[in-house]
Design a protein around this motif. Structure first.
Motif, PDB file in Angstrom:
ATOM      1  N   MET A   1      11.941  -5.313  43.356  1.00 40.58           N
ATOM      2  CA  MET A   1      12.441  -5.829  44.402  1.00 40.58           C
ATOM      3  C   MET A   1      13.061  -7.143  43.938  1.00 40.58           C
ATOM      4  N   ASN A   3      14.310 -10.587  43.410  1.00 36.85           N
ATOM      5  CA  ASN A   3      14.323 -11.568  43.656  1.00 36.85           C
ATOM      6  C   ASN A   3      14.326 -12.550  44.074  1.00 36.85           C
ATOM      7  N   VAL A  11       7.471 -10.439  50.615  1.00 34.18           N
ATOM      8  CA  VAL A  11       6.093  -9.903  49.367  1.00 34.18           C
ATOM      9  C   VAL A  11       4.452  -9.965  49.710  1.00 34.18           C
ATOM     10  N   LEU A  12       5.083 -11.343  48.921  1.00 33.10           N
ATOM     11  CA  LEU A  12       3.955 -12.576  48.480  1.00 33.10           C
ATOM     12  C   LEU A  12       3.229 -12.479  49.685  1.00 33.10           C
ATOM     13  N   ILE A  15       1.269  -8.994  51.103  1.00 31.61           N
ATOM     14  CA  ILE A  15      -0.137  -8.788  49.665  1.00 31.61           C
ATOM     15  C   ILE A  15      -1.219  -9.717  50.671  1.00 31.61           C
TER      16      ILE A  15
ATOM     17  N   LEU B  62       7.596  -2.407  44.611  1.00 26.98           N
ATOM     18  CA  LEU B  62       7.739  -3.722  45.133  1.00 26.98           C
ATOM     19  C   LEU B  62       7.936  -5.138  45.270  1.00 26.98           C
ATOM     20  N   ILE B  63       6.711  -5.005  44.020  1.00 22.83           N
ATOM     21  CA  ILE B  63       6.699  -6.502  43.702  1.00 22.83           C
ATOM     22  C   ILE B  63       7.933  -7.546  42.903  1.00 22.83           C
ATOM     23  N   PRO B  64       7.827  -9.028  43.671  1.00 19.65           N
ATOM     24  CA  PRO B  64       9.505  -9.240  42.410  1.00 19.65           C
ATOM     25  C   PRO B  64       8.782  -9.645  41.231  1.00 19.65           C
ATOM     26  N   SER B  65       9.697  -9.450  40.346  1.00 18.52           N
ATOM     27  CA  SER B  65       9.461 -10.149  39.413  1.00 18.52           C
ATOM     28  C   SER B  65       8.544 -11.649  39.034  1.00 18.52           C
ATOM     29  N   LYS B  66       9.246 -12.399  39.850  1.00 13.95           N
ATOM     30  CA  LYS B  66       9.049 -13.592  39.773  1.00 13.95           C
ATOM     31  C   LYS B  66       7.901 -14.557  40.281  1.00 13.95           C
ATOM     32  N   VAL B  67       7.489 -13.565  41.589  1.00 11.19           N
ATOM     33  CA  VAL B  67       6.163 -14.159  41.484  1.00 11.19           C
ATOM     34  C   VAL B  67       5.078 -13.583  41.588  1.00 11.19           C
ATOM     35  N   ALA B  70       0.927 -14.593  41.110  1.00 13.34           N
ATOM     36  CA  ALA B  70       0.282 -15.067  41.930  1.00 13.34           C
ATOM     37  C   ALA B  70       0.370 -13.084  42.941  1.00 13.34           C
ATOM     38  N   CYS B  71       0.856 -12.160  43.209  1.00  9.11           N
ATOM     39  CA  CYS B  71       0.890 -10.950  43.868  1.00  9.11           C
ATOM     40  C   CYS B  71      -1.125 -10.696  43.358  1.00  9.11           C
TER      41      CYS B  71
END
Lengths: 186, 202
Positions: A1, A3, A11-12, A15, B62-67, B70-71
């Motif tokens: 996805m 940024n 997303v965070l 999760i 699904l996870i954006p690379s910048k976070v 943290a994920c």
């Protein structure tokens, strides 16, 4: 996805929510078992110190250093002393002790339910042979090095003075609290 | 199939996380004082590693690379807490002896390193096998080191006395300095063996 701020935050957040839900569920499943195990451990240690007795938790708010206090009643209904649970700060972390005191204010036995001292040195405090020297003592305990010279002497573990002091202090606190409780004639 | 076997051999020997990649040193030194602790810690870390690799591989698009870090940490911490609670409930003795080190699996760099280097770039099945292989490699290295330290430092193996009552254990070996010494010797010996085996193959 991509940024984008919205994507990153959502997303965070999703999760985190999903993980929290999972944790809540597992905690719900295990909570009771964990509490039962802790209680069973305390009961087993007490039954080991003062055999053939039933234990009933009593109010210990008068003794702030004591975590829990249990009154022991022998199967024939007599006063069999008390068991005191408390923690004493050791070298690495708190040492949790259960100290059983007979009705005549002598120590019936000491058991450690949680200890995290240096392996091979402080961890020797959990050795039944070392703990057994507390049995039968009363009054004021005196921690000594090398060898026992007086009745109330407790011989420290060599190389583990801090741990020995912590355990002895804990036992002393328990003994004082128990003597006070028993002496009150309650 | 062949790829799977290669992955396992890679995790156990040629790319062993502890003895070759030199990651996860802190829990290695801390929990290798006895063989039973080592097996418990190794399997616990392997469990977390397999689960986190599967989930991170599933979520990798699904996870954006910048976070992403943290994920990953949230996922890993979640599994570690699940494991901690399950162990306290069903394996209380092991949970007591490993104590503090179970929550610390969260910051075990093997797990984060495999999430970042492998699971975030590969499919679910490969990531699961990678978790298994690296987990076994970690357990294997821990067991080697723990056997060494337990035999010399306590004179026992898996709690069984080996040398009789006259043996005076070298307590230093089960403490931190002995851990460093044994780890150094073990890594050196492992490198020699790996080189010999590789030399014979080529």
């Amino acid at each position: 996805m991509k940024n984008t701020p919205v994507a990153m935050i959502s997303v965070l957040a999703i999760i985190c929510l999903a993980v929290s839900a999972l944790l809540g569920f597992v905690n719900f499943l295990t909570e009771d078992t964990i509490a039962e195990i802790a209680e069973a451990k305390v009961q087993a240690a007490m039954a080991d110190i003062i055999p053939n007795a039933t234990f009933e938790q009593v109010d210990a708010t008068a003794y702030p250093a004591v975590t829990k206090m249990y009154k022991a009643t022998s199967t024939s209904g007599e006063n069999a002393g008390v068991c005191v649970q408390l923690s004493s700060s050791g070298f690495a972390a708190d040492i949790v002790l259960i100290v059983g005191i007979n009705a005549d204010k002598t120590i019936a036995g000491v058991r450690i339910t949680s200890i995290n001292e240096t392996a091979g040195l402080g961890s020797k405090a959990n050795d039944p042979a070392w703990l057994s020297q507390f049995e039968g003592l009363t009054g004021t305990l005196n921690l000594v090095k090398n060898s026992k010279t007086a009745d109330n002497d407790v011989v420290a573990i060599s190389g583990a003075t801090v741990t020995s002091t912590a355990v002895t202090k804990g036992v002393q606190t328990a003994l004082d609290a128990a003597a006070d409780y028993l002496g009150g004639g309650k | 199939m062949k790829k799977t076997i290669n992955q396992i051999i890679d995790g156990l020997f040629t790319n062993n996380p502890v003895l070759v990649q030199l990651i996860g040193m802190c829990p290695t030194l801390a929990t290798s004082t006895s063989l039973s602790n080592a097996i418990g810690m190794g399997l616990a870390a392997a469990f977390v590693l397999i689960c986190s690799n599967i989930v991170i591989s599933l979520l990798r698009k699904l996870i954006p690379s910048k976070v992403r870090i943290a994920c990953y940490i949230v996922v890993i911490a979640g599994f570690v807490t699940v494991l901690d609670l399950l162990m306290q409930a069903y394996l209380p003795d092991l949970s007591v002896s490993l104590g503090m080190y179970i929550p610390l699996i969260v910051v075990n760099c093997i797990i984060l390193a495999r999430a970042e280097a492998f699971a975030s770039k590969n499919g679910v099945f490969r990531s699961m096998i990678d978790g298994l292989a690296m987990g076994l490699g970690f357990t294997f290295a821990l067991c080697l080191l723990a056997s060494m330290r337990e035999i010399i430092g306590a004179g026992t193996i898996y709690g069984i006395p080996l040398f009789g009552a006259n043996y005076q254990p070298v307590t230093m070996i089960v403490q931190a300095p002995g851990g460093f010494l044994c780890l150094g010797i073990l890594i050196a010996a492992f490198q020699v063996v790996i080189k010999k085996v590789k030399g014979r193959k080529s």
